[in-house]
Design an enzyme around this catalytic site. Structure first.
Site, PDB file in Angstrom:
ATOM      1  N   ARG A 206      11.286  32.269 -13.784  1.00 21.73           N
ATOM      2  CA  ARG A 206      10.795  30.884 -13.867  1.00 21.73           C
ATOM      3  C   ARG A 206       9.365  30.881 -14.368  1.00 21.73           C
ATOM      4  O   ARG A 206       8.509  31.598 -13.855  1.00 21.73           O
ATOM      5  CB  ARG A 206      10.898  30.207 -12.493  1.00 21.73           C
TER       6      ARG A 206
ATOM      7  N   ASP B  43       0.824  -1.228   0.000  1.00 21.95           N
ATOM      8  CA  ASP B  43       0.000   0.000   0.000  1.00 21.95           C
ATOM      9  C   ASP B  43       0.852   1.270   0.000  1.00 21.95           C
ATOM     10  O   ASP B  43       0.326   2.375   0.093  1.00 21.95           O
ATOM     11  CB  ASP B  43      -0.933   0.007   1.215  1.00 21.95           C
ATOM     12  N   GLY B  44       2.166   1.110  -0.105  1.00 22.63           N
ATOM     13  CA  GLY B  44       3.031   2.297  -0.173  1.00 22.63           C
ATOM     14  C   GLY B  44       3.651   2.683   1.162  1.00 22.63           C
ATOM     15  O   GLY B  44       4.514   3.555   1.221  1.00 22.63           O
TER      16      GLY B  44
ATOM     17  N   GLY C 232      16.589  22.976 -16.821  1.00 19.52           N
ATOM     18  CA  GLY C 232      16.023  24.148 -17.502  1.00 19.52           C
ATOM     19  C   GLY C 232      16.860  25.408 -17.289  1.00 19.52           C
ATOM     20  O   GLY C 232      17.150  26.154 -18.239  1.00 19.52           O
TER      21      GLY C 232
ATOM     22  N   HIS D  60      20.127  25.446  -0.733  1.00 19.74           N
ATOM     23  CA  HIS D  60      19.725  26.336  -1.828  1.00 19.74           C
ATOM     24  C   HIS D  60      19.747  27.801  -1.370  1.00 19.74           C
ATOM     25  O   HIS D  60      20.211  28.672  -2.096  1.00 19.74           O
ATOM     26  CB  HIS D  60      18.342  25.944  -2.329  1.00 19.74           C
TER      27      HIS D  60
ATOM     28  N   ARG E 142      13.920  24.820  -1.897  1.00 21.36           N
ATOM     29  CA  ARG E 142      13.487  25.924  -2.767  1.00 21.36           C
ATOM     30  C   ARG E 142      12.136  26.494  -2.354  1.00 21.36           C
ATOM     31  O   ARG E 142      11.779  27.574  -2.771  1.00 21.36           O
ATOM     32  CB  ARG E 142      13.462  25.453  -4.231  1.00 21.36           C
TER      33      ARG E 142
ATOM     34  N   LYS F  83      16.913  35.602 -14.801  1.00 22.22           N
ATOM     35  CA  LYS F  83      16.018  34.516 -15.233  1.00 22.22           C
ATOM     36  C   LYS F  83      14.651  34.705 -14.599  1.00 22.22           C
ATOM     37  O   LYS F  83      14.534  35.180 -13.475  1.00 22.22           O
ATOM     38  CB  LYS F  83      16.668  33.200 -14.772  1.00 22.22           C
TER      39      LYS F  83
END
Ligand code: R5P
Length: 303
Positions: A192, A36-37, A223, A128, A95, A190
């Site tokens: 996003r 079931d995970g 990306g 990050h 992030r 940049k």
């Protein structure tokens, strides 16, 4: 207090490297998946009263690896571990460190809170956003792989090289590489558009005729890096391109996206486990020795 190393399934190769640098064997434990995970974790060796370090980057599948880490902590605590440290070389959810539209959860804070419920301290590498340190109520050790990566770059950079930050968030990081390698810095603005797509507004700096070394804390779908490199080539950079990043997730079709570029070197660390991608010129610098040295010092100082 004895030092023990426990690993989940996120990066057993790195855990083995750390254990072998410390001349100990990994603590025996198993992690099972139920149909079931659900996950089930068992720690077989006795860790009573020991200084236990659980090695587990919260890399993809992020949520499973995170839960595995928390379950390992629970199992170690129930077996009477003396002091428990989470070694999370790559910290997933970093992030999600603020609300952008106003309606989102702040995932980085939630994950920090969850870890602090089970661990006495947490060790991570190149977060990050270093400001996330303030999210941790437990003691946080924040290491950096930048000097290891700069050492690996040293042989291939020349007077024509330029360090490039592929977005504004990476400018301070780029400056650290530039200081170590004595090179100028350029940066890219940049925006996003989605989890996979970004758009480039401008390239700032004298990039014409130079060989770019594009650096970042992490590469996920590729990306950011790919768009940055395309913009640099449009601005007259030489096609000898090097990229360096601490964390290489390379999810989705990242490898194919990079395969279309003229990459000379792609230097990353082993914070995230990857099977070999023969199509890319990847060179992996291990953070195992750095982590082992640090664990040894923490263990001896706090014994
Ligand atoms: C973003 O600010 C990060 O530093 C990376 O630039 C970004 O998350 C990398 O993701 P991707 O490879 O999917 O563009």
């Amino acid at each position: 207090m004895r030092l023990s190393i426990v690993t989940g399934r996120a990066n057993p190769v790195l855990a083995e490297a750390i254990a072998s640098a410390l001349d100990i064997r990994l603590t025996s434990c198993t992690v099972k998946d139920f149909p079931d995970g659900e996950l089930q974790v068992e720690v077989h060796d006795d860790v009573r009263g020991q200084d236990v370090y659980v090695i587990q980057p919260t890399s993809p599948p992020v949520s499973n690896h995170l839960l595995e880490l928390l379950l390992l902590a629970d199992a170690c605590n129930r077996r009477g571990a003396g002091r428990l440290t989470a070694v999370v070389p790559y910290f997933g959810y970093a992030r999600q460190d603020r609300r952008v539209k106003g309606a989102e959860a702040v995932g980085a804070r939630l994950v920090a809170d969850l870890l602090c419920t089970r661990f006495h301290r947490i060790l991570t590498i190149d977060l990050h956003n270093p400001a996330i340190e303030g999210f941790f109520a437990s003691h946080l050790e924040h290491l950096s792989a930048v000097s290891l990566l700069a050492d690996a770059l040293r042989g291939s950079v020349s007077r024509d090289s330029i360090i490039v930050a592929p977005d504004l968030g990476a400018v301070k990081l780029a400056q650290r590489y530039a200081d170590l390698l004595n090179l100028p810095v350029a940066y890219i603005q940049k925006v996003r558009l989605s989890g996979r797509e970004v758009s480039i507004r401008s390239v700032v700096g004298e990039v014409y005729g130079r060989s770019p070394v594009v650096i970042d804390d992490m590469i996920s779908t590729g990306g950011t890096m790919v768009s940055a490199i395309e913009a640099l080539l449009d601005h007259g950079c030489l096609p000898e391109i090097t990229i360096a990043s601490t964390h290489a997730l390379l999810v989705s079709d990242a490898a194919e996206r990079f395969a279309n570029l003229t990459l000379q070197r792609m230097i990353v660390t082993d914070t995230v486990y990857r099977s070999a991608e023969e199509s890319l010129p990847i060179e992996t610098v291990s953070v195992g020795g750095m982590i082992a040295d640090f664990l040894k010092r923490m263990h001896e100082t706090d014994a």
